[in-house]
Design an enzyme around this catalytic site. Structure first.
Site, PDB file in Angstrom:
ATOM      1  N   GLU A  33       0.789  -1.226   0.000  1.00  0.00           N
ATOM      2  CA  GLU A  33       0.000   0.000   0.000  1.00  0.00           C
ATOM      3  C   GLU A  33       0.826   1.284   0.000  1.00  0.00           C
ATOM      4  O   GLU A  33       0.371   2.314  -0.479  1.00  0.00           O
ATOM      5  CB  GLU A  33      -0.956   0.006   1.203  1.00  0.00           C
ATOM      6  N   SER A  71     -51.667 -25.453  36.267  1.00  0.00           N
ATOM      7  CA  SER A  71     -51.340 -26.099  37.538  1.00  0.00           C
ATOM      8  C   SER A  71     -49.955 -25.767  38.068  1.00  0.00           C
ATOM      9  O   SER A  71     -49.604 -26.184  39.175  1.00  0.00           O
ATOM     10  CB  SER A  71     -51.494 -27.620  37.395  1.00  0.00           C
TER      11      SER A  71
END
Length: 769
Positions: free
Chosen positions: A183, A462
């Site tokens: 780069e 229940s």
């Protein structure tokens, strides 16, 4: 003529004095603009505070001698953490299995109690346990070690950027060398711009190809840091000027470190991958400092075009790009010919499935987010880089997910129901600490939608009954496990003249029945009579003391679970029962650390006793009967009877909701099965939710439930037909626990055969006699 005349006038007006003035004005404007940019560069670069997402981790796996864990479980954990195999593990994140031994080098991690460095360990397994933990090199015993926890999600900033900040000394030299070689070869010598590169870029623009190329690393950083990606001459001019100013004020090392953390390297759905630190995790599943030369070259190659060279979508293109980077490094003398040959022949080694920004456990992450908001601001969670250590156990979570998904599909097939009509939720907690170990809210566990485990309010049927029986057993002068309850026909006269006649599931009435039998077989009428005698206010007080903070309407049908709760609220109720009457708030978070690993908050264990241990012990005994011979008896097809599990089935009107809640010696679990449209499922609690619960627990190999016997508990032989004391030799006599002083004083005559189904003594089950 007009044009020539205009030009003559312009030449007469442009005197040398006016030209100098114009030049000075241009220079002044440039100076002002340069000073403005200088202020922007210094202010934003020095004050730059990256918005870092809060990272959420599962519980770290603790390793210690004697632990109930086998090599297979450890290897599964290492696979999830992307540890790599090596014949001679030396680097963090590597391991090797040889027979009953595993050699491994852990990754360093900062926990609440301080940093744990990389540890070299040898684990030896025997009979399903970790027999020993030793230092791999010295052989010294190690009492406790922890693996780095699994990252399970993040809470992202508003811009959806994600990154893991790294220091320059944490970056492999191969990555830095490759970056410079490809780069910006003159990075260490230029002052922010490369004139030759700029000339090439200008020539490209003049030829009509736009502004491209020629950017140094400093210019790339400026473009990502301060500017938009717009390609214009004005933006390029600003970029150049800011690059010069950045180099003027800051060192090459500072610029390079900022670049490494800022550069865009891919996309994870809606989340942008910034910086090499996160890219290493995203592509290789490992920290940046662990990657090798070919992996470094692949990351460098992505800088030019993360989408173009995506190694998952375009592997051949990515391979060519990586090898080009290696070629450049060879030409620059950064690597040898031998290294080049080895690296170019290596595979891409990219993990098939990236750690997605979308959490694999969205329902649990949602719960964590909610709990965090009680102590932290939303903007802090999305920007401060907090590290959240949670209670999630991936092994338990996966077991719950698999059980819910597979059982719902099987239930639909068996019952000939439409495909995908059933939904469900599962919550699993540690019965001793209240830590939420698993939370599933959808048959598709990855679905980021409605969180049924937390938000789905459904009648609990229940599952409400244990609160009634606990309220009764807290009055030992009136109620014991030997008490007989009336299960005859009942009509309740309500306000406004509307009557209510509760019925049992089997549509029968059973006369006088022992209290444990009424709970074990979930007799509605006997329970309603008991509840009415106790009073709804007292029962609702019990429900709230067990951990339900929601305001519940108290009416007669509440006694049969007509009130609606979310699965996590039911889990809180049963957690309190499993803890012997100590209420421990359920929690999904253990610790919070800042971005640098400094501790911020520790969510310590908090408990409050809400009921004496004696009544809880008696209720647990009765709930064990539910599993041994009651409505949950078929649970023994999943789990052996000698675990002495306790639990309760729950079924609502028209078979719309199927519930099961229960606990072992180490886990509390709640499962719900139903339909989002509230239509009937045709499933009782035992036929639906209990099968999900059973399959979940079967995978966890739970500990037996042997609650400690309180000091005020004594035992006596009872005739279940009369509720009176009996001789041990009498047929049908059972041994029951009592709170001291509540044992019946009268003795029943021996009868040849009791008409009541024998209730097995907990002591007989425990000792096998």
């Amino acid at each position: 003529m007009t044009t020539r005349s205009s030009l003559r006038k312009l030449r007469r007006w442009l005197t040398p004095q006016r030209l100098r003035l114009a030049l000075w004005l241009v220079l002044l404007a440039f100076a002002i603009y340069a000073l403005y940019l200088d202020h922007v560069v210094r202010t934003e670069f020095e004050g730059r505070r990256w918005a870092l997402p809060a990272r959420v981790y599962a519980r770290p796996l603790e390793i210690f001698p004697g632990e109930k864990i086998d090599a297979k479980q450890v290897l599964e954990e290492l696979a999830v953490l992307h540890y790599s195999t090596s014949l001679q593990p030396q680097n963090p994140g590597s391991y090797y299995q040889s027979g009953a031994d595993i050699d491994l080098v852990t990754r360093p991690f900062t926990f609440w109690d301080g940093p744990q460095p990389a540890l070299t360990l040898t684990l030896h397994f025997s009979d399903g346990h970790l027999a020993s933990v030793q230092n791999m090199h010295t052989g010294a015993s190690v009492n406790l070690a922890r693996l780095d926890p699994m990252l399970i999600g993040s809470i992202y900033p508003a811009d959806n950027e994600d990154r893991i900040l790294v220091r320059l000394d944490q970056v492999p030299s191969s990555l830095i060398n490759g970056l410079i070689a490809v780069e910006d070869r003159k990075f260490y010598t230029h002052h922010g711009i490369d004139p030759r590169g700029m000339a090439r870029a200008l020539w490209s623009m003049l030829r009509g190809r736009g502004v491209q190329g020629g950017s140094t690393l400093t210019q790339q950083l400026v473009k990502n840091y301060f500017l938009t990606p717009q390609r214009t001459l004005r933006r390029k001019f600003t970029e150049v000027l800011m690059a010069l100013l950045l180099e003027l004020h800051y060192s090459k090392q500072e610029i390079l470190q900022a670049y490494i953390n800022e550069i865009y390297l891919g996309q994870d759905g809606s989340h942008a991958i910034h910086g090499f630190g996160l890219a290493s995790q995203f592509y290789f599943g490992k920290p940046l400092h662990e990657i090798d030369l070919p992996q470094s070259a692949l990351l460098v190659g992505l800088v030019r075009g993360p989408s173009l060279y995506d190694p998952r979508r375009h592997p051949h293109r990515a391979l060519d790009r990586r090898n080009l980077v290696l070629q450049e490094m060879l030409q620059q003398g950064d690597i040898t010919q031998a290294q080049f040959v080895t690296a170019t022949s290596a595979p891409l080694d990219v993990i098939a499935k990236p750690p997605s920004g979308a959490s694999p456990y969205p329902a649990f992450l949602d719960l964590v987010h909610r709990q965090l908001l009680s102590d932290y601001r939303e903007e802090d969670l999305r920007s401060d880089g907090l590290q959240i250590i949670t209670t999630l156990d991936p092994e338990i979570q996966n077991a719950a997910e698999h059980a819910l998904t597979s059982r719902l599909a099987q239930l639909e097939k068996d019952r000939r129901l439409p495909k995908d009509i059933l939904q469900g939720a599962v919550v699993v907690t540690n019965s001793q600490t209240g830590e939420i170990q698993a939370l599933v809210s959808d048959r598709d566990p990855r679905f980021e939608g409605f969180n049924r485990a937390v938000d789905a309010l459904r009648p609990i049927g229940s599952l409400f009954k244990p609160a009634i029986y606990l309220t009764a057993l807290e009055q030992p002068a009136k109620y014991t496990l030997a008490s007989l309850l009336d299960d005859s026909q009942l009509t309740v006269h309500g306000q406004g003249g509307k009557d209510w006649a509760p019925n049992n599931y089997d549509r029968k009435f059973h006369g006088e029945v022992p209290l444990p039998l009424a709970l074990a077989n979930s007799y509605n009428v006997a329970t309603v009579r008991l509840g009415l005698s106790l009073g709804l206010p007292a029962i609702m007080d019990t429900v709230h003391s067990l951990g339900v903070d929601r305001d519940l309407r108290a009416y007669d049908a509440s006694l049969l679970g007509a009130n609606s709760l979310a699965p996590i609220e039911v889990a809180q109720m049963y957690e309190t029962l499993a803890n012997g009457g100590f209420r421990i708030p359920l929690r999904a978070i253990r610790e919070v650390l800042d971005a640098n690993g400094h501790p911020l908050q520790h969510y310590a264990l908090a408990m409050k006793q809400i009921a004496p241990p004696g009544p809880i012990y008696l209720l647990t005994f009765a709930l064990q009967d539910v599993v041994s011979e009651g409505t949950a008896e078929n649970l023994q097809t999943y789990l052996p009877a000698d675990l002495h599990l306790a639990g309760k089935t729950g079924t609502t009107e028209d078979l719309r909701d199927s519930w099961f809640a229960g606990f072992s010696g180490d886990h509390v679990g709640v499962a719900w099965v139903g339909r989002d449209d509230n239509g009937p499922t045709g499933l009782t609690g035992a036929a639906g939710a209990m099968t999900v619960w059973g399959e979940t627990m079967q995978a966890l190999d739970p500990e037996p439930l042997n609650p400690p016997r309180p000091d005020d508990i004594q035992s006596a032989w009872i005739d279940p037909h009369t509720g009176l004391r009996a001789d041990r030799s009498c047929s049908g006599a059972v041994k029951l626990p009592f709170i001291r002083g509540s044992v019946p004083t009268q003795t029943a005559p021996c009868v040849s055969r009791s008409p009541i189904k024998k209730i097995k003594s907990w002591f007989e089950r425990l000792f096998g006699r």
